[in-house]
Write an enzyme that holds these catalytic residues in place. Structure first.
Site, PDB file in Angstrom:
ATOM      1  CD  GLU A 257     -38.919  17.176  15.145  1.00  0.00           C
ATOM      2  OE1 GLU A 257     -37.957  16.401  15.240  1.00  0.00           O
ATOM      3  OE2 GLU A 257     -38.878  18.226  14.501  1.00  0.00           O
TER       4      GLU A 257
HETATM    5  C1  FAD Z   1     -48.182  21.199  12.495  1.00  0.00           C
HETATM    6  C2  FAD Z   1     -47.549  19.942  11.995  1.00  0.00           C
HETATM    7  C3  FAD Z   1     -46.331  19.999  11.329  1.00  0.00           C
HETATM    8  C4  FAD Z   1     -45.756  18.841  10.830  1.00  0.00           C
HETATM    9  N1  FAD Z   1     -44.578  18.925  10.127  1.00  0.00           N
HETATM   10  C5  FAD Z   1     -44.104  17.825   9.480  1.00  0.00           C
HETATM   11  C6  FAD Z   1     -42.986  17.934   8.582  1.00  0.00           C
HETATM   12  O1  FAD Z   1     -42.412  19.006   8.393  1.00  0.00           O
HETATM   13  N2  FAD Z   1     -42.593  16.812   7.932  1.00  0.00           N
HETATM   14  C7  FAD Z   1     -43.200  15.606   8.118  1.00  0.00           C
HETATM   15  O2  FAD Z   1     -42.782  14.629   7.497  1.00  0.00           O
HETATM   16  N3  FAD Z   1     -44.263  15.469   8.966  1.00  0.00           N
HETATM   17  C8  FAD Z   1     -44.729  16.553   9.638  1.00  0.00           C
HETATM   18  N4  FAD Z   1     -45.815  16.439  10.480  1.00  0.00           N
HETATM   19  C9  FAD Z   1     -46.473  15.142  10.643  1.00  0.00           C
HETATM   20  C10 FAD Z   1     -46.204  14.515  11.983  1.00  0.00           C
HETATM   21  O3  FAD Z   1     -44.873  14.105  12.058  1.00  0.00           O
HETATM   22  C11 FAD Z   1     -47.213  13.345  12.167  1.00  0.00           C
HETATM   23  O4  FAD Z   1     -48.481  13.930  12.371  1.00  0.00           O
HETATM   24  C12 FAD Z   1     -46.831  12.457  13.332  1.00  0.00           C
HETATM   25  O5  FAD Z   1     -45.688  11.710  13.017  1.00  0.00           O
HETATM   26  C13 FAD Z   1     -47.966  11.484  13.731  1.00  0.00           C
HETATM   27  O6  FAD Z   1     -48.442  10.797  12.631  1.00  0.00           O
HETATM   28  P1  FAD Z   1     -50.025  10.725  12.354  1.00  0.00           P
HETATM   29  O7  FAD Z   1     -50.539  12.117  12.403  1.00  0.00           O
HETATM   30  O8  FAD Z   1     -50.243   9.949  11.114  1.00  0.00           O
HETATM   31  O9  FAD Z   1     -50.624   9.964  13.583  1.00  0.00           O
HETATM   32  P2  FAD Z   1     -50.776   8.386  13.710  1.00  0.00           P
HETATM   33  O10 FAD Z   1     -49.502   7.719  13.419  1.00  0.00           O
HETATM   34  O11 FAD Z   1     -51.978   7.947  12.968  1.00  0.00           O
HETATM   35  O12 FAD Z   1     -51.048   8.258  15.264  1.00  0.00           O
HETATM   36  C14 FAD Z   1     -52.341   8.439  15.868  1.00  0.00           C
HETATM   37  C15 FAD Z   1     -52.246   7.990  17.327  1.00  0.00           C
HETATM   38  O13 FAD Z   1     -51.908   6.595  17.386  1.00  0.00           O
HETATM   39  C16 FAD Z   1     -50.718   6.416  18.130  1.00  0.00           C
HETATM   40  N5  FAD Z   1     -49.942   5.331  17.532  1.00  0.00           N
HETATM   41  C17 FAD Z   1     -49.574   5.173  16.245  1.00  0.00           C
HETATM   42  N6  FAD Z   1     -48.827   4.077  16.101  1.00  0.00           N
HETATM   43  C18 FAD Z   1     -48.699   3.518  17.309  1.00  0.00           C
HETATM   44  C19 FAD Z   1     -48.045   2.365  17.818  1.00  0.00           C
HETATM   45  N7  FAD Z   1     -47.303   1.557  17.067  1.00  0.00           N
HETATM   46  N8  FAD Z   1     -48.151   2.096  19.113  1.00  0.00           N
HETATM   47  C20 FAD Z   1     -48.852   2.895  19.941  1.00  0.00           C
HETATM   48  N9  FAD Z   1     -49.488   4.007  19.527  1.00  0.00           N
HETATM   49  C21 FAD Z   1     -49.419   4.317  18.230  1.00  0.00           C
HETATM   50  C22 FAD Z   1     -49.989   7.748  18.061  1.00  0.00           C
HETATM   51  O14 FAD Z   1     -49.083   7.915  19.120  1.00  0.00           O
HETATM   52  C23 FAD Z   1     -51.144   8.726  18.094  1.00  0.00           C
HETATM   53  O15 FAD Z   1     -51.552   8.940  19.418  1.00  0.00           O
HETATM   54  C24 FAD Z   1     -46.387  17.594  11.021  1.00  0.00           C
HETATM   55  C25 FAD Z   1     -47.606  17.521  11.724  1.00  0.00           C
HETATM   56  C26 FAD Z   1     -48.191  18.676  12.190  1.00  0.00           C
HETATM   57  C27 FAD Z   1     -49.501  18.578  12.896  1.00  0.00           C
END
Ligand code: FAD
Length: 597
Positions: A407
């Site tokens: 989220e």
């Molecule tokens: C159990 C689970 C259920 C989920 N359910 C859903 C779902 O139903 N639908 C859906 O669409 N998604 C879902 N997700 C996905 C989830 O929303 C994403 O994992 C989340 O948005 C983070 O994206 P990412 O994993 O690609 O991390 P990344 O975006 O790669 O982030 C990695 C790190 O970098 C930081 N970061 C990234 N960009 C920036 C920035 N601009 N400035 C500073 N820091 C930054 C982040 O805060 C984080 O610490 C789910 C994930 C999990 C684990």
């Protein structure tokens, strides 16, 4: 059935305006002001969790998704899925306090809470808020009964936080339909959902939402992820291979998918905060019971000051979180009630959630971090038993970690909090810039915080005023120094977000305690204890964040002047929180649970 949240305020505060304006204690919605109807639905949700979900948690963790479906149907039977949906589409059309209370109660089973959230929030809400009449009629009633299961497909392997960087493509066809190709990642309910809200770029450019059915040819899901926690919730990739989506399944407008995605997240974040609050309160109960029965050195560990400190601190943080959640729910309900609207369309709710997007991000970040703090201490209080699976503490600890990731990660939400406030300030929607300028002049004059205020919570109220001024000072200086480039100063923004969160939480706690005292509620003195502990510690946190933010913003004489002003502002005399925490802890142990439930 309709319910309204009691409100006595004359003027409606806008989102973020609490930074500049005072709220009177009797104008704030609090958990103590829940109506009998709210309490009834809370009991219904609680009984469902206790009697029907927790006893089958092991089977859910074995990925028996037919059971998840049955439980969603039970939620449908009990009217728990449709708090935000009008009766015309099979919902029960209750206020936002109710939908928050349901989220709070369901959270004791985090895995099922996640299944439920994907259905009721992430799938049903976009349909409710952006669907055409035909789309709402077709999908919502079956989602409300649990006959259909929903999911929300935004994230992709290469785009999580950067959701608009999605690669999934929608190609327009001559007959108006679209062909979707791409892979979505980490989709909650992915293994068994029937309806997916899918985001894709039309012709590779225009970010757009679609309603996709599993029955459409070319829709499959990948294998279940091996997760750290939430083992009883399905999380899979969703693969779209030449999926033909009819024109009538376009959700909202082409190129306006970001509106769907982000508005739904505003709702979702707020409710996630509520889930975290409910989860934290449950864990406090587990800690209290364990501490009462576990003996070491011939006495229950609850008798040791170190354990009392933990229980007291867990309680104080849970109290402030709960206060800010109910306050926000009350503000959202007031805003909706004061906006003339057709109850079958979601436009008033949409506008209200957009208005209170800052508070929703605060609820999400603070909620997930307070919960992790509580669950970490819950493991610690359980000692070795906290590290093994015989007790639920270990599972809670693993299940909760993802709340800081999904989220919108807590970093992204922290950036959003001052980011949204700055945008509103620059547009002139909220008077931060003139207030910050006036404050600068005031800070150059002699200190105005002499003497003490002996009235109940007098010092805490004064501290909250000082916190607000600190937030304004730090934020104002950062905006002045960096201008448009403030977005590049993430370290400063993180500190500002921390200060703003503490301001909102501390004020909410103080107002809640003040109203409990004014109304002479049972345990009013414990309300006061919890608020005082929270404010005392918030002062130290705010001062530390402010010092770091200022040092990263200005230097030399300007920095010295600012630090001197900060010292004058945060002149909060430390109180004996050990005694207060002990009182909170003793009552928690005596009741075997969260004091304010
Ligand atoms: C159990 C689970 C259920 C989920 N359910 C859903 C779902 O139903 N639908 C859906 O669409 N998604 C879902 N997700 C996905 C989830 O929303 C994403 O994992 C989340 O948005 C983070 O994206 P990412 O994993 O690609 O991390 P990344 O975006 O790669 O982030 C990695 C790190 O970098 C930081 N970061 C990234 N960009 C920036 C920035 N601009 N400035 C500073 N820091 C930054 C982040 O805060 C984080 O610490 C789910 C994930 C999990 C684990």
């Amino acid at each position: 059935m309709t319910m309204t949240t009691a409100s006595k305020s004359a003027e409606l505060l806008r989102g973020g305006e609490w930074l500049l304006k005072d709220t009177s204690a009797d104008a704030m919605f609090t958990p103590e002001r829940l109506t009998e109807e709210h309490r009834l639905i809370a009991r219904t949700a609680q009984q469902l969790v206790d009697n029907e979900i927790l006893p089958v948690l092991d089977r859910l963790e074995q990925k028996e998704w037919t059971l998840s479906r049955q439980l969603l149907k039970r939620c449908g039977d009990l009217g728990l899925l449709g708090a935000d949906v009008p009766e015309a589409y099979g919902g029960v059309a209750l206020d936002k306090v109710t939908s928050m209370v349901v989220s709070e109660k369901l959270s004791r089973s985090a895995s099922f809470g996640s299944t439920f959230g994907a259905q009721a929030n992430l799938c049903a809400l976009p349909l409710m808020l952006f669907g055409t009449e035909a789309q709402k009629q077709k999908y919502l009633p079956k989602l409300m009964t649990g006959e259909l299961v929903g999911a929300y497909c935004l994230s992709e392997p290469g785009s999580g936080s950067d959701a608009l960087g999605a690669k999934t493509r929608a190609t327009r066809n001559a007959d108006g339909s679209f062909t979707l190709n791409g892979e979505k990642m980490w989709i909650t309910n992915g293994g068994f959902a029937d309806v997916f809200i899918v985001f894709a770029k039309v012709d590779g450019e225009q970010f757009t939402a679609f309603i996709v059915e599993r029955a459409f040819k070319g829709v499959t899901n990948g294998k279940e992820e091996h997760k750290m926690g939430l083992h009883g919730s399905s999380t899979t990739p969703v693969i779209l291979q030449d999926v033909n989506v009819p024109a009538e399944n376009l959700l909202g407008e082409v190129g306006k998918g970001h509106k769907v995605a982000f508005n739904v997240l505003n709702f979702g974040r707020f409710k996630l905060g509520a889930m975290c609050s409910g989860g934290g309160q449950g864990a406090i109960g587990e800690s209290a019971k364990y501490a009462a029965q576990r003996k070491q050195f011939g006495q229950p560990i609850a008798s040791f000051g170190a354990i009392k400190h933990k229980l007291g601190e867990m309680t104080a943080r849970a109290y402030a979180l709960e206060a800010l959640l109910y306050r926000t729910a009350g503000m959202i309900d007031e805003r909706i009630a004061s906006t003339p609207h057709d109850p079958t369309d979601g436009s008033a709710a949409l506008a209200a959630f957009e208005e209170f997007a800052i508070e929703a991000s605060i609820a999400k970040v603070l909620g997930s971090e307070v919960l992790d703090f509580i669950l970490d201490e819950n493991v610690q209080i359980h000692g070795g038993n906290g590290f093994v699976r015989d007790y639920p503490a270990e599972r809670h600890y693993r299940d909760a970690r993802v709340n800081r990731i999904f989220e919108g990660t807590n970093e992204i939400n922290r950036l959003l909090i001052p980011g949204m406030l700055a945008r509103r300030a620059l547009k002139g929607d909220i008077g931060i810039i003139p207030a910050a300028k006036a404050l600068q002049d005031e800070l150059m004059s002699p200190p105005s915080f002499a003497g003490t205020d002996d009235s109940l919570l007098g010092e805490e109220r004064r501290a909250v005023q000082a916190f607000k001024k600190t937030a304004l000072m730090v934020f104002g200086v950062a905006m002045q120094t960096f201008g448009q480039k403030l977005t590049d100063q993430q370290e400063v923004l993180m500190h500002v977000a921390d200060i703003l969160m503490d301001v909102f939480a501390a004020e909410s706690a103080v107002l809640r305690a003040a109203s409990a005292s004014a109304e002479k509620l049972p345990r009013a003195s414990l309300h006061v204890d919890a608020a005082r502990v929270f404010v005392n510690d918030a002062a130290m946190r705010i001062e530390a964040s402010a010092r770091q933010a200022l040092a990263a913003t200005v230097e030399g004489d300007t920095l010295r002047t600012m630090l001197a002003a900060l010292r004058r502002l945060i002149k909060v005399t430390p109180i004996n929180t050990a005694t207060l925490r002990r009182r909170l802890a003793d009552e928690t142990v005596a009741r075997g649970g969260y004091v304010f439930a």
